[in-house]
Design a protein around this motif. Structure first.
Motif, PDB file in Angstrom:
ATOM      1  N   ALA A  79       0.842  -1.193   0.000  1.00 34.75           N
ATOM      2  CA  ALA A  79       0.000   0.000   0.000  1.00 34.75           C
ATOM      3  C   ALA A  79       0.876   1.240   0.000  1.00 34.75           C
ATOM      4  CB  ALA A  79      -0.915  -0.006   1.222  1.00 34.75           C
ATOM      5  N   VAL A  80       0.719   2.063  -1.017  1.00 38.28           N
ATOM      6  CA  VAL A  80       1.523   3.273  -1.152  1.00 38.28           C
ATOM      7  C   VAL A  80       0.592   4.462  -1.008  1.00 38.28           C
ATOM      8  CG1 VAL A  80       3.070   4.583  -2.642  1.00 38.28           C
ATOM      9  CG2 VAL A  80       3.087   2.087  -2.720  1.00 38.28           C
ATOM     10  N   TRP A  81       0.649   5.100   0.112  1.00 36.47           N
ATOM     11  CA  TRP A  81      -0.229   6.237   0.369  1.00 36.47           C
ATOM     12  C   TRP A  81       0.582   7.521   0.295  1.00 36.47           C
ATOM     13  CZ3 TRP A  81      -5.311   5.835   0.376  1.00 36.47           C
ATOM     14  CH2 TRP A  81      -5.856   4.575   0.577  1.00 36.47           C
ATOM     15  N   ASN A  82       1.041   7.855  -0.905  1.00 32.37           N
ATOM     16  CA  ASN A  82       1.748   9.114  -1.047  1.00 32.37           C
ATOM     17  C   ASN A  82       1.176   9.879  -2.230  1.00 32.37           C
ATOM     18  OD1 ASN A  82       3.097   8.371  -3.478  1.00 32.37           O
ATOM     19  ND2 ASN A  82       4.605   7.229  -2.276  1.00 32.37           N
ATOM     20  N   SER A  83       1.508  11.146  -2.295  1.00 37.19           N
ATOM     21  CA  SER A  83       0.912  12.005  -3.314  1.00 37.19           C
ATOM     22  C   SER A  83       1.379  11.635  -4.721  1.00 37.19           C
ATOM     23  CB  SER A  83       1.212  13.473  -3.012  1.00 37.19           C
ATOM     24  OG  SER A  83       2.607  13.703  -3.046  1.00 37.19           O
ATOM     25  N   ASP A  84       2.603  11.146  -4.878  1.00 37.30           N
ATOM     26  CA  ASP A  84       3.080  10.757  -6.215  1.00 37.30           C
ATOM     27  C   ASP A  84       2.235   9.624  -6.785  1.00 37.30           C
ATOM     28  OD1 ASP A  84       5.074  12.657  -6.123  1.00 37.30           O
ATOM     29  OD2 ASP A  84       6.627  11.237  -5.474  1.00 37.30           O
TER      30      ASP A  84
END
Length: 143
Positions: free
Chosen positions: A49-54
């Protein structure tokens, strides 16, 4: 005649067919093509799970490209098409946009699952049909 028809899309052949049906089977002044970006589903489909703006910016760019494809398809049918992007749970967002965009009718594609597959996986089209304050046409796969 409907003033405005909402067509939720997800990039599948089912949603392309729904747009085709909306454009050819109904008289309307405008079709609103809506794509719902579900951040929870997007994150759960990655290896981690990648919860970043990018990551979310990339999903939004992909969604904008997808909406442009549908706008071009609408132009082929010579129907005024407006594209919109929403975020959240697809069924909930679609029903919420009915009032926000003042639509008279919803045309939604369905994968046509039946039996246990539909029970276990649920159906966005079915949920929209049950909860929508306006009429809904469910476009099933061609057989």
């Amino acid at each position: 005649m409907f003033d405005r028809i909402l067509v939720p899309v997800d990039g599948s052949e089912h949603s392309r067919r729904a747009l085709s049906v909306a454009a050819t089977e109904f008289e309307t002044n405008e079709i609103v093509v809506l794509h719902v970006l579900d951040p929870f589903r997007a994150a759960s489909t990655t290896e981690e799970a990648v919860w970043n703006s990018d990551y979310m910016d990339e999903r939004e760019r992909e969604a904008e490209d997808l909406l442009e494809e549908y706008a071009a398809l609408g132009r082929e049918f010579d129907v005024p098409v407006r594209t919109e992007l929403a975020r959240g749970s697809p069924a909930r967002a679609i029903v919420g946009m009915v009032d926000e965009f003042d639509v008279d009718h919803v045309v939604v594609g369905s994968r046509g699952r039946s039996g246990i597959g539909r029970v276990l996986l649920g159906s966005v089209a079915e949920t929209v049909a049950r909860r929508s304050p306006v009429s809904v046409t469910i476009v099933r796969p061609e057989e």
